[in-house]
Design a protein around this motif. Structure first.
Motif, mmCIF file in Angstrom:
data_model
loop_
_atom_site.group_PDB
_atom_site.id
_atom_site.type_symbol
_atom_site.label_atom_id
_atom_site.label_comp_id
_atom_site.label_asym_id
_atom_site.label_seq_id
_atom_site.Cartn_x
_atom_site.Cartn_y
_atom_site.Cartn_z
ATOM 1 N N GLY A 295 -36.617 -50.628 85.401
ATOM 2 C CA GLY A 295 -36.337 -51.075 86.764
ATOM 3 C C GLY A 295 -34.943 -51.624 86.966
ATOM 4 O O GLY A 295 -34.202 -51.170 87.851
ATOM 5 N N LEU A 296 -34.555 -52.632 86.166
ATOM 6 C CA LEU A 296 -33.233 -53.228 86.329
ATOM 7 C C LEU A 296 -32.127 -52.229 86.021
ATOM 8 O O LEU A 296 -31.092 -52.197 86.693
ATOM 9 C CB LEU A 296 -33.100 -54.451 85.413
ATOM 10 N N THR A 297 -32.343 -51.421 84.995
ATOM 11 C CA THR A 297 -31.326 -50.430 84.617
ATOM 12 C C THR A 297 -31.092 -49.440 85.742
ATOM 13 O O THR A 297 -29.939 -49.136 86.093
ATOM 14 C CB THR A 297 -31.768 -49.694 83.343
ATOM 15 N N VAL A 298 -32.160 -48.932 86.324
ATOM 16 C CA VAL A 298 -32.031 -47.989 87.434
ATOM 17 C C VAL A 298 -31.299 -48.639 88.605
ATOM 18 O O VAL A 298 -30.419 -48.027 89.226
ATOM 19 C CB VAL A 298 -33.420 -47.484 87.872
ATOM 20 N N GLY A 299 -31.635 -49.889 88.905
ATOM 21 C CA GLY A 299 -30.960 -50.583 90.002
ATOM 22 C C GLY A 299 -29.472 -50.747 89.763
ATOM 23 O O GLY A 299 -28.659 -50.558 90.675
ATOM 24 N N LEU A 300 -29.092 -51.104 88.544
ATOM 25 C CA LEU A 300 -27.666 -51.266 88.224
ATOM 26 C C LEU A 300 -26.924 -49.937 88.281
ATOM 27 O O LEU A 300 -25.777 -49.875 88.746
ATOM 28 C CB LEU A 300 -27.522 -51.897 86.837
ATOM 29 N N LEU A 301 -27.575 -48.855 87.832
ATOM 30 C CA LEU A 301 -26.939 -47.538 87.932
ATOM 31 C C LEU A 301 -26.826 -47.094 89.392
ATOM 32 O O LEU A 301 -25.860 -46.424 89.770
ATOM 33 C CB LEU A 301 -27.741 -46.520 87.123
ATOM 34 N N ASP A 302 -27.807 -47.472 90.223
ATOM 35 C CA ASP A 302 -27.680 -47.232 91.670
ATOM 36 C C ASP A 302 -26.429 -47.894 92.220
ATOM 37 O O ASP A 302 -25.674 -47.307 92.996
ATOM 38 C CB ASP A 302 -28.904 -47.796 92.404
ATOM 39 N N VAL A 303 -26.232 -49.141 91.818
ATOM 40 C CA VAL A 303 -25.082 -49.913 92.301
ATOM 41 C C VAL A 303 -23.775 -49.237 91.902
ATOM 42 O O VAL A 303 -22.854 -49.074 92.728
ATOM 43 C CB VAL A 303 -25.146 -51.346 91.746
ATOM 44 N N ALA A 304 -23.673 -48.846 90.634
ATOM 45 C CA ALA A 304 -22.442 -48.212 90.156
ATOM 46 C C ALA A 304 -22.151 -46.931 90.919
ATOM 47 O O ALA A 304 -20.993 -46.650 91.280
ATOM 48 C CB ALA A 304 -22.553 -47.932 88.663
ATOM 49 N N CYS A 305 -23.197 -46.154 91.192
ATOM 50 C CA CYS A 305 -23.022 -44.896 91.926
ATOM 51 C C CYS A 305 -22.661 -45.166 93.382
ATOM 52 O O CYS A 305 -21.753 -44.535 93.937
ATOM 53 C CB CYS A 305 -24.303 -44.073 91.828
ATOM 54 N N ALA A 306 -23.353 -46.108 94.021
ATOM 55 C CA ALA A 306 -23.088 -46.407 95.435
ATOM 56 C C ALA A 306 -21.666 -46.915 95.643
ATOM 57 O O ALA A 306 -21.047 -46.633 96.675
ATOM 58 C CB ALA A 306 -24.094 -47.439 95.938
ATOM 59 N N ALA A 307 -21.146 -47.662 94.663
ATOM 60 C CA ALA A 307 -19.811 -48.250 94.815
ATOM 61 C C ALA A 307 -18.702 -47.204 94.725
ATOM 62 O O ALA A 307 -17.616 -47.405 95.273
ATOM 63 C CB ALA A 307 -19.597 -49.322 93.753
ATOM 64 N N ARG A 308 -18.963 -46.087 94.044
ATOM 65 C CA ARG A 308 -17.908 -45.066 93.902
ATOM 66 C C ARG A 308 -18.170 -43.831 94.756
ATOM 67 O O ARG A 308 -17.448 -42.839 94.649
ATOM 68 C CB ARG A 308 -17.777 -44.664 92.435
ATOM 69 N N THR A 309 -19.202 -43.871 95.578
ATOM 70 C CA THR A 309 -19.580 -42.698 96.372
ATOM 71 C C THR A 309 -19.428 -43.009 97.860
ATOM 72 O O THR A 309 -19.800 -44.090 98.305
ATOM 73 C CB THR A 309 -21.048 -42.301 96.093
#
Length: 831
Positions: A295-309
């Protein structure tokens, strides 16, 4: 703070994913508003294990602050099976995980976010609605409202996301299980530095170290396995013997020391990522069972993707995370289910992992987000399913049970759904994924046959059940339904009046289509009530009836399967209703599809809750009772809060485009409280009736606090203490009814019929509560606490006259709490 502020990004939710998002956008020079409604929410039992890809995101965001916390490092997982074999070690191919107490993770990330000049952390700011780039925010204390504008809105506010609701996405999450948390101290894990999954209990156990002294034990109990009032004794009996031997003493001490914290686990597919400038991340998108700790890992990867997209479409395509979702659901199904097919599958999977290093690497790679893992996952699951089927068939043949071979094959065939879903091209699978369940990626595709004259078998609730072709929606079937619908509907109307005149009167005020939907929903709720209240029924048989009713609700078996449990010769209107569920469902089948989902969902949720509470044992005093105020609230949620949600969903469907997101969010916020408030009033006025049935909804803890037993409540010598026992319930009822008024006034003034539907029971509940408080009749048999017919007539006239006037209604509501009944009855409402 000004009435209007503007930011580049508004992040709703100040948990770990939201705080990480604020840092990520601040790294790019954006001005960020980080809004958190309740900072204390970080103290809850929530995600603490972060896989290596998530750790990499954290090190990019706040490496210095992270190092100062000295987190525990993890090199992988180890599975302790229940088949007697060796533990299965699943190491990471590269990198280490980290584990840290949830509250500490949030503290670190908020502290790091606060170090950026462009981040404005707004604590105690609750988002009320989101419309495009505008957010309406309520600030405590005083609940002062103001607006914030942001070019991009990021919903990081978890499973109950207000941002998600305001974006118009349907509520498609499914209850999975309950999970208890205990802290083990002063012991070593069998494999230090690894997360431990232990099988053999009602559900799996997840263990990991959170600091040098403490180990977190997460104990999973599937919804259907949790008895009402489950506590330390239940957890010890269920899990004590399956834990590794060196942990058992510490586990027992943890349960004795307490407190045990509980969390609800739910599943929602990751299909909805946002609309236009409103994006979702983490649990607001979707969530799976925490067994795989992604759960937390997926959320953090969402954040990284959203910030550069910059494109929502690109973000959604990259972050769909389908195979990890499938793996999480499949593993939980294999590890938690208890039927023979699941046991065979579990043994086969454990043997495959023990014997294949490549398969262990593949499994961990999928958890790490390996985008190429679909084919490997499909191959592995097919091999496992094949091995399980072979073992099951060998067992059947060895026992000489030749006729059981088709059934064994059918049972094992359901496991083929997971690999088939993994390899199906996205355009074909996406329509089904949105409606998938944790037990099947194709739930909607296989529920009911489209044609055919013979019954067919499908797997439901862990056993075979028969599907009556009478429920197939063929053209001939639909024509027959239309021909009979008039007389069937008249029967439903008459039955509603027979089982509840109080509820039938407000329903008659509603627009016809909405009134029909609520009539049918209420009648189905009363069927669940009847099962709950049936006398002289064993616990197992009652539980079986609830299970059959749930299958009927989902269309998994014929209503006649339920009707046979009831006595058709009973004079009770409730029994007549239960004996004719098929009539209700025939009319229900004719209603617009928009009303079907909410009715099935909330009547099903109510039924699940009732099933839990009817499994409660009788106490030494011969009474089946609730234990605490929290236990009472939980019970009221199941039997009445669910009705509040059902009414709200039907209101919103009826209003359609006339229902703005702000209205919908306010209704949903207070729906549960409305139902609970009315139920608490019913409990207070029916204390003696319940006691005569050897039941008590007055919690034992309240009577014990006054030095009374439950039977003492009805002893005239203890009247003063008895009133003190129920006083906290009166207080809670008042608080919930206050929110019910807010709910009612949120309904648009022009929708006066909908308002009247809410106003009449609310006004009557307030007056009943005022009559009951301090009234000895509460504890005196055959002297019901009941407002007079004259007062009921006056309430109806007053509510009808002022339904569109908020100011008058608020004033009259306040006076309801202060006027004695004799004064109220003597007065005439003034315009």
């Amino acid at each position: 703070m000004n009435a209007f502020e503007s930011y580049d990004v508004a992040v709703v939710g100040g948990g770990p994913v939201g705080a990480a998002a604020a840092i990520a956008f601040a790294h790019q020079g954006a001005s960020v508003a980080l809004l958190e409604a309740d900072p204390r929410a970080a103290r809850r039992f929530a995600g603490e294990w972060i896989h290596p890809p998530g750790v990499a995101v954290l090190e990019w965001l706040c490496k210095k602050e992270l190092e100062n916390t000295n987190p525990c490092r993890g090199t992988g997982f180890v599975i302790f099976g229940d088949d007697g074999g060796d533990p299965v070690r699943l190491p990471y191919a590269s990198g280490n995980a980290m584990a840290l107490e949830h509250e500490r993770i949030v503290e670190v990330l908020r502290e790091a976010a606060g170090g950026f000049k462009g981040v404005h952390y707004l604590s105690g700011h609750r988002v009320v609605s989101v419309q495009g780039r505008n957010l309406v925010v309520e600030r405590k204390p005083g609940k002062i409202r103001h607006e914030i504008r942001a070019e991009r809105v990021l919903g990081a506010d978890g499973r109950s996301s207000i941002v998600r609701r305001c974006s118009g996405f349907e509520e498609n999450s499914t209850p999975l299980s309950y999970m208890a948390s205990a802290e083990l101290r002063g012991v070593e894990l069998p494999f230090e530095g690894m997360g431990h999954v232990v099988l053999g209990g009602p559900g799996p156990v997840l263990l990991y170290r959170i600091d040098a002294e403490r180990i977190r034990a997460c104990l999973d109990v599937p919804c259907q396995s949790l008895p009402a009032g489950a506590g330390a004794q239940f957890l010890w009996k269920s899990f004590g013997s399956v834990l590794p031997r060196q942990l058992r003493g510490s586990f027992r001490q943890a349960l004795e020391r307490g407190p045990v914290r509980w969390a609800n686990n739910r599943f929602r597919p990751r299909t909805d990522f946002g609309v236009e400038n409103i994006w979702l991340v983490g649990d607001a998108v979707g969530h799976v069972h925490p067994l795989t700790a992604i759960g937390l890992t997926v959320g953090l990867l969402d954040v990284a993707c959203a910030a550069r997209t910059t494109s929502l479409k690109e973000y959604a395509a990259e972050r769909q995370s389908y195979v990890p979702e499938l793996l999480a659901n499949a593993l939980y199904a294999v590890f938690s289910q208890k039927d023979k097919s699941a046991l065979s599958m579990r043994r086969a999977l454990l043997e495959l992992l023990r014997g294949s290093e490549s398969q262990r690497k593949c499994t961990m790679g999928i958890l790490m987000g390996d985008a190429e893992g679909a084919l490997d996952f499909a191959r592995a699951f097919l091999r496992t399913a094949g091995g399980a089927a072979e073992a099951r068939l060998s067992e059947v043949v060895a026992q000489g049970r030749w006729l059981a071979i088709p059934s064994a094959l059918f049972d094992n065939a359901r496991w083929l759904e997971w690999p088939s879903a993994a390899v199906l091209p996205r355009p074909f699978r996406d329509p089904w994924r949105r409606r998938s369940s944790p037990s099947s990626p194709w739930r909607k595709a296989v529920r009911i046959p489209l044609n055919g004259a013979r019954p067919i078998k499908i797997e439901a609730f862990g056993r075979d059940s028969m599907i009556d072709p009478a429920w197939v929606r063929t053209p001939e079937r639909m024509t027959a339904l239309k021909n009979n619908s008039s007389s069937d509907w008249e029967w439903c109307e008459r039955t509603l009046r027979d089982v509840s005149r109080t509820f039938s009167e407000p329903i008659r005020l509603l627009p016809e289509e909405l009134g029909r939907a609520l009539t049918l929903g209420y009648l189905l709720c009363r069927v669940a009530d009847t099962i709950e209240d049936l006398p002289n029924l064993g616990r197992e048989q009652r539980s079986e009836m609830f299970a059959v009713f749930l299958q009927v609700l989902e269309g998994r078996c014929s209503a006649s399967e339920l009707e046979r449990y009831f006595q058709a010769d009973s004079a009770s209107p409730e029994m007549e209703l239960a004996c004719n569920v098929s009539t209700v469902l025939r009319v229900f089948d004719q209603q617009p599809e928009q009303f079907h989902g909410p009715t099935r969902r909330w009547v099903g949720e109510m039924t699940h809750g009732m099933r839990l509470y009817t499994e409660r044992p009788t106490g030494p005093d011969g009474i089946i009772a609730l234990y605490t105020l929290e236990d009472l609230e939980r019970y009221c949620y199941f039997v009445a809060g669910t009705v509040g949600h059902l009414v709200t969903d039907l209101f919103v469907s009826h209003l359609g485009e006339r229902s703005p997101s702000r209205l919908e969010s306010e209704l949903r916020e207070h729906a549960e409280a409305f139902g609970i408030g009315l139920q608490l009033v019913n409990i207070l006025k029916d204390v003696t009736d319940d006691f005569e049935c050897n039941k008590s909804y007055i919690p034992r803890s309240l009577s014990a606090a006054q030095g009374l037993s439950l039977p003492d409540l009805f002893d005239p010598a203890h009247r003063r203490a008895a009133h003190a026992v129920v006083a906290p319930i009166f207080t809670r009822a008042r608080a919930h009814l206050d929110r019910a008024l807010t709910y009612t006034l949120a309904v648009p003034e022009k929708q006066d019929k909908l308002r009247l539907f809410c106003l009449l029971p609310l006004w009557m509940a307030v007056r009943t509560l005022m009559l009951a408080r301090g009234n000895d009749d509460m504890f005196t048999p055959l002297r019901p606490v009941k407002i007079s017919r004259q007062e009921v007539a006056q309430i109806i006239a007053e509510c009808t006259r002022h339904a569109r006037d908020d100011a008058v209604l608020r004033g009259r509501y306040a006076r309801l709490w202060s006027e004695p009944h004799e004064t109220f009855e003597a007065q005439r409402s003034v315009g």
